[in-house]
Design a protein around this motif. Structure first.
Motif, short mmCIF file in Angstrom:
data_model
loop_
_atom_site.label_atom_id
_atom_site.label_comp_id
_atom_site.label_asym_id
_atom_site.label_seq_id
_atom_site.Cartn_x
_atom_site.Cartn_y
_atom_site.Cartn_z
N ARG A 100 0.84 -1.21 0.00
CA ARG A 100 0.00 0.00 0.00
C ARG A 100 0.87 1.26 0.00
O ARG A 100 0.57 2.23 -0.71
CB ARG A 100 -0.91 -0.02 1.22
CG ARG A 100 -1.93 1.10 1.24
CD ARG A 100 -2.88 0.94 2.41
NE ARG A 100 -3.82 2.06 2.48
CZ ARG A 100 -4.73 2.19 3.42
NH1 ARG A 100 -4.85 1.27 4.36
NH2 ARG A 100 -5.54 3.23 3.43
N LYS A 101 1.93 1.24 0.77
CA LYS A 101 2.85 2.40 0.81
C LYS A 101 3.52 2.60 -0.54
O LYS A 101 3.66 3.73 -1.02
CB LYS A 101 3.90 2.17 1.90
CG LYS A 101 4.88 3.32 2.04
CD LYS A 101 5.90 3.04 3.14
CE LYS A 101 6.93 4.18 3.24
NZ LYS A 101 7.94 3.89 4.30
N ALA A 102 3.93 1.48 -1.17
CA ALA A 102 4.62 1.58 -2.45
C ALA A 102 3.69 2.07 -3.57
O ALA A 102 4.14 2.70 -4.53
CB ALA A 102 5.20 0.21 -2.83
N LEU A 103 2.38 1.79 -3.44
CA LEU A 103 1.43 2.19 -4.48
C LEU A 103 0.94 3.62 -4.31
O LEU A 103 0.31 4.17 -5.24
CB LEU A 103 0.22 1.25 -4.46
CG LEU A 103 0.48 -0.24 -4.77
CD1 LEU A 103 -0.82 -1.02 -4.67
CD2 LEU A 103 1.07 -0.40 -6.15
N ALA A 104 1.23 4.23 -3.17
CA ALA A 104 0.68 5.55 -2.86
C ALA A 104 0.97 6.62 -3.93
O ALA A 104 0.08 7.40 -4.27
CB ALA A 104 1.18 6.02 -1.50
N PRO A 105 2.19 6.70 -4.49
CA PRO A 105 2.45 7.76 -5.48
C PRO A 105 1.52 7.73 -6.68
O PRO A 105 1.17 8.78 -7.23
CB PRO A 105 3.91 7.49 -5.90
CG PRO A 105 4.51 6.75 -4.75
CD PRO A 105 3.40 5.91 -4.21
N GLY A 106 1.12 6.56 -7.10
CA GLY A 106 0.25 6.44 -8.27
C GLY A 106 -1.18 6.82 -7.98
O GLY A 106 -1.97 7.01 -8.92
N PHE A 107 -1.55 6.95 -6.68
CA PHE A 107 -2.93 7.23 -6.33
C PHE A 107 -3.08 8.55 -5.57
O PHE A 107 -4.07 8.75 -4.87
CB PHE A 107 -3.50 6.08 -5.50
CG PHE A 107 -3.71 4.82 -6.30
CD1 PHE A 107 -4.88 4.63 -7.02
CD2 PHE A 107 -2.74 3.85 -6.36
CE1 PHE A 107 -5.08 3.48 -7.77
CE2 PHE A 107 -2.91 2.69 -7.11
CZ PHE A 107 -4.09 2.51 -7.82
N SER A 108 -2.11 9.43 -5.73
CA SER A 108 -2.26 10.76 -5.12
C SER A 108 -3.36 11.53 -5.85
O SER A 108 -3.74 11.20 -6.98
CB SER A 108 -0.94 11.53 -5.22
OG SER A 108 -0.64 11.81 -6.59
N ILE A 109 -3.89 12.56 -5.20
CA ILE A 109 -4.97 13.34 -5.80
C ILE A 109 -4.53 13.95 -7.13
O ILE A 109 -5.25 13.93 -8.12
CB ILE A 109 -5.44 14.44 -4.82
CG1 ILE A 109 -6.08 13.79 -3.59
CG2 ILE A 109 -6.42 15.39 -5.50
CD1 ILE A 109 -6.47 14.78 -2.51
N GLY A 110 -3.30 14.46 -7.16
CA GLY A 110 -2.78 15.07 -8.37
C GLY A 110 -2.66 14.07 -9.51
O GLY A 110 -2.99 14.38 -10.67
N SER A 111 -2.19 12.87 -9.18
CA SER A 111 -2.02 11.84 -10.21
C SER A 111 -3.35 11.42 -10.81
O SER A 111 -3.49 11.29 -12.03
CB SER A 111 -1.32 10.62 -9.62
OG SER A 111 -0.04 10.96 -9.12
N ILE A 112 -4.36 11.24 -9.95
CA ILE A 112 -5.68 10.83 -10.43
C ILE A 112 -6.34 11.95 -11.22
O ILE A 112 -6.97 11.71 -12.27
CB ILE A 112 -6.57 10.40 -9.25
CG1 ILE A 112 -5.95 9.19 -8.52
CG2 ILE A 112 -7.98 10.08 -9.73
CD1 ILE A 112 -5.75 7.97 -9.40
N ARG A 113 -6.18 13.20 -10.75
CA ARG A 113 -6.77 14.33 -11.46
C ARG A 113 -6.19 14.44 -12.87
O ARG A 113 -6.90 14.78 -13.82
CB ARG A 113 -6.54 15.62 -10.67
CG ARG A 113 -7.24 16.83 -11.27
CD ARG A 113 -7.02 18.08 -10.44
NE ARG A 113 -7.71 18.00 -9.16
CZ ARG A 113 -7.12 18.13 -7.96
NH1 ARG A 113 -5.82 18.31 -7.89
NH2 ARG A 113 -7.84 18.06 -6.86
N ALA A 114 -4.91 14.17 -13.01
CA ALA A 114 -4.26 14.27 -14.32
C ALA A 114 -4.80 13.24 -15.31
O ALA A 114 -4.66 13.40 -16.52
CB ALA A 114 -2.75 14.11 -14.17
N LEU A 115 -5.42 12.18 -14.79
CA LEU A 115 -5.94 11.12 -15.66
C LEU A 115 -7.42 11.31 -16.01
O LEU A 115 -7.97 10.51 -16.77
CB LEU A 115 -5.77 9.76 -14.96
CG LEU A 115 -4.31 9.33 -14.70
CD1 LEU A 115 -4.29 8.09 -13.82
CD2 LEU A 115 -3.58 9.08 -16.00
N SER A 116 -8.05 12.35 -15.49
CA SER A 116 -9.49 12.54 -15.73
C SER A 116 -9.84 12.63 -17.22
O SER A 116 -10.94 12.18 -17.61
CB SER A 116 -10.01 13.76 -14.97
OG SER A 116 -9.31 14.93 -15.37
#
Length: 340
Positions: free
Chosen positions: A158-174
Motif C-alpha cells: 500500500r505504501k509503495a502504491l501511494a504515489p500512483g494514487f495521489s490526488i494530483g495523479s488521479i486528477r491528471a488522468l481525468s
C-alpha cells in the motif's frame, strides 16, 4: 472459548480405536484401519461438523441464522440464483448481520451494517484476514496484489502504491475517463442509428465492464485495450471466461473452495480458467517489463503503474526495499481483475 473437534482429532481417535480393536480381535491393523475411518469420518462430517458444532458449540451460534441443514447449507440456492440476491433476501428477513452455511457446516457471515463494515475495513482491517479458501481461488487470477495481501505485506504494498494514487495523479488522468465515457455514448448512439430506433435496451453491466477495462488499461498502464470497439480482444475474452457463471461453472467454483484438487478435473471451466490465467499473466508481465524499462530510461509517462515503477526504482537505488517484479505484476493483475 468453544472447543472444536478437528478432523485430526477424529483421525487420531480412529487410529487408537483401530489399534485396540486389532489387538482385542486379533486382526491386522491395516485391515481394521480403513473400516474405522470409513465409519467415523462420514459420521464426524454429518453429525458433529454439520449439526453439533454449528448449533451448540460455535461462537457464531447466537447470530441470526438462515434456516437449513448445515451439511449442504444454502449452497444450492446460492449457485442457482443471481449473485447477491439470496443474501439480500436473508438480510431483509433476519437483519443486518446473518449466518448461513456452505457445505459440510462451513459457516459464513453476511454483514450489511455500516458500523461493522467500518470496523472491518477501516478501523481494524488486519484483525479480519481474508478466507483462505476464497483467497486460494482468487489468487490464480488476481495475483497476490494489494487486494489479497495480508499484514505487513499489505502495508508495504500500500505504501509503495501511494504515489500512483495521489490526488494530483488521479486528477491528471481525468481526460481518460471522459474519453472512454464519450466513446461509450457514441457507440450506443451508433447502435441505435443502425437499428433506426430512438430507444433501445442495452446490457449495461457488460458495456460498463468493457469501459472500466479500457479506462484502467489507459489510465493505469498507458495501454489502449480498446475492448469497447473490439469486444473480442484477448484480455477481455479472458475475463469473460473467468467470470462465466453458468450453473456448471458455479458448481465447480464452489467445489474448488472446499476441494482445491478439483481444479485439475478436465472440465471446460477448468480449461477456460487456465487459458484465461495464461493470457492475464502474460499481459501483466508485458506491462511491467515495459514500465520498468520506461522507469530506467526516465521517460515522462504518467499512468499509475509508470509512476509506481519510477518511485519503486528510486527506492531500490536508495537501498530501500521496493516491490519485486512478481509483486508489481500481481498489482497489474489485481487492477485488471477489479474491472469485473
Amino acid at each position: 472459548m468453544a472447543f472444536q473437534i478437528s478432523l485430526l482429532h477424529i483421525v487420531g481417535a480412529g487410529t487408537v480405536a483401530a489399534f485396540l480393536i486389532s489387538k482385542i480381535r486379533g486382526y491386522s491393523l491395516l485391515e481394521v484401519l480403513p473400516l474405522v475411518y470409513l465409519a467415523t469420518i462420514p459420521l464426524y462430517i454429518a453429525v458433529y461438523q454439520s449439526y453439533i458444532y454449528p448449533f451448540y458449540i460455535s461462537e457464531l451460534r447466537h447470530v441470526p441464522t438462515v434456516p437449513g441443514y448445515p451439511l449442504w447449507g444454502q449452497f444450492i440456492q446460492i449457485i442457482t440464483t443471481e449473485c447477491g440476491v439470496p443474501q439480500r433476501q436473508w438480510h431483509q428477513e433476519h437483519g443486518p448481520i446473518i449466518r448461513y452455511f456452505f457445505p459440510f457446516g462451513a459457516e459464513r457471515l453476511a454483514v450489511a451494517d455500516d458500523k461493522a463494515i467500518h470496523q472491518m475495513t477501516i478501523k481494524n482491517p488486519y484483525n479480519y484476514p481474508k478466507p483462505v479458501r476464497a483467497k486460494l481461488w482468487m489468487v490464480r487470477i488476481l495475483g497476490e496484489g494489494v487486494l489479497l495481501a495480508e499484514g505487513s505485506a499489505h502495508v508495504h504494498q500500500r505504501k509503495a502504491l501511494a504515489p500512483g494514487f495521489s490526488i494530483g495523479s488521479i486528477r491528471a488522468l481525468s481526460p481518460v475517463f471522459w474519453q472512454k465515457a464519450l466513446l461509450l455514448s457514441r457507440l450506443w448512439k451508433e447502435e441505435m442509428e443502425q437499428s433506426r430506433v430512438t430507444t433501445k435496451c442495452f446490457e449495461v453491466l457488460e458495456w460498463l465492464n468493457r469501459t472500466t477495462l479500457d479506462i484502467i488499461g489507459q489510465a493505469g498502464f498507458g495501454t489502449d485495450i480498446n475492448s469497447l470497439e473490439n469486444p473480442d480482444t484477448p484480455i477481455r475474452e479472458a475475463y469473460r471466461l473467468v467470470f462465466a457463471f453458468d450453473i456448471g461453472s458455479r458448481i465447480l467454483h464452489g467445489l474448488q473452495a472446499f476441494i482445491p484438487s478439483t481444479k485439475y478435473i478436465p472440465a471446460k471451466m477448468n480449461r477456460d480458467m487456465e487459458s484465461a490465467r495464461t493470457i492475464i499473466l502474460n499481459k501483466a508481465t508485458d506491462i511491467i517489463t515495459e514500465k520498468e524499462g520506461q522507469a530506467a530510461a526516465h521517460t515522462k509517462h504518467k499512468d499509475i503503474i509508470a509512476l509506481i515503477s519510477k518511485d519503486n526504482l528510486k527506492q531500490k537505488e536508495a537501498g530501500e526495499e521496493g516491490l519485486s517484479f512478481e509483486t508489481m505484476r500481481d498489482q497489474v493483475m489485481t487492477f485488471l481483475g477489479g474491472t469485473y
